[in-house]
Design a protein around this motif. Sequence first.
Motif, mmCIF file in Angstrom:
data_model
loop_
_atom_site.group_PDB
_atom_site.id
_atom_site.type_symbol
_atom_site.label_atom_id
_atom_site.label_comp_id
_atom_site.label_asym_id
_atom_site.label_seq_id
_atom_site.Cartn_x
_atom_site.Cartn_y
_atom_site.Cartn_z
ATOM 1 N N CYS A 16 0.314 -1.117 0.444
ATOM 2 C CA CYS A 16 -0.184 -0.123 -0.355
ATOM 3 C C CYS A 16 0.607 1.566 -0.180
ATOM 4 O O CYS A 16 1.393 1.629 -1.336
ATOM 5 C CB CYS A 16 -0.953 -0.270 1.072
ATOM 6 S SG CYS A 16 -1.836 0.876 1.338
ATOM 7 N N CYS A 26 -1.790 0.800 7.365
ATOM 8 C CA CYS A 26 -2.000 -0.205 6.499
ATOM 9 C C CYS A 26 -2.383 -1.317 6.276
ATOM 10 O O CYS A 26 -3.594 -2.141 5.718
ATOM 11 C CB CYS A 26 -0.992 -0.573 5.003
ATOM 12 S SG CYS A 26 -0.295 0.929 4.849
ATOM 13 N N PHE A 69 -6.901 -1.258 6.006
ATOM 14 C CA PHE A 69 -6.636 -2.160 4.353
ATOM 15 C C PHE A 69 -6.912 -3.479 4.496
ATOM 16 O O PHE A 69 -7.380 -3.688 3.391
ATOM 17 C CB PHE A 69 -5.629 -1.320 2.772
ATOM 18 C CG PHE A 69 -5.565 0.104 2.885
ATOM 19 C CD1 PHE A 69 -6.463 0.935 1.855
ATOM 20 C CD2 PHE A 69 -4.620 0.548 3.430
ATOM 21 C CE1 PHE A 69 -6.671 1.974 1.781
ATOM 22 C CE2 PHE A 69 -4.304 2.303 3.353
ATOM 23 C CZ PHE A 69 -5.461 2.943 2.476
ATOM 24 N N ALA A 98 -4.979 -1.702 -2.344
ATOM 25 C CA ALA A 98 -3.899 -1.681 -2.041
ATOM 26 C C ALA A 98 -2.449 -0.952 -2.913
ATOM 27 O O ALA A 98 -2.030 0.253 -3.051
ATOM 28 C CB ALA A 98 -2.875 -2.557 -1.436
ATOM 29 N N ASN A 110 -2.118 2.754 -3.730
ATOM 30 C CA ASN A 110 0.242 3.376 -3.814
ATOM 31 C C ASN A 110 0.492 4.141 -4.341
ATOM 32 O O ASN A 110 1.142 4.559 -4.314
ATOM 33 C CB ASN A 110 0.215 1.601 -3.827
ATOM 34 C CG ASN A 110 1.945 1.390 -4.449
ATOM 35 O OD1 ASN A 110 2.660 1.678 -5.158
ATOM 36 N ND2 ASN A 110 2.389 1.407 -2.684
#
Length: 120
Positions: free
Chosen positions: A41, A82, A86, A103, A107
């Motif tokens: 991520c 993260c 996520f 992710a 990112n």
Amino acid sequence: MGILKTLSDALSGKATLTEKRSPKWDKVRTDFLKTHPYCSCCGGETKLEVHHIKPFNVHPELELDPKNLITLCEASSGGVTCHLFFGHLGDYKSWNEAVVKDATSWNKKLKNKPKKVVLA
Ligand SMILES: [Zn+2]
Ligand SMILES: [Zn+2]
């Protein structure tokens, strides 16, 4: 894995004490981190966790399947962890099956985040 970590994971809801890990998990985890040594991520390289996309207590057959794994961090950069956010939607008792898609898109966002220009 130490008993304190096991207990603290159990208290946070990350793992239950009754969950059994495969004896092969440690090796699979280490190998996965070698090929995926940063957070999918945020790209961070500290406090990495190998996360199961589909939880292994729901899909035990996927515990050691590299296609079910993703590296996420718990470094809490910018206020977001993260792995927790996520991977688990903010709750270690839940999970996010779209984590790979999320992710990847976060990112990109984080890499290209706009910055305010501060004039001196
Ligand atoms: Zn991260
Ligand atoms: Zn996880």
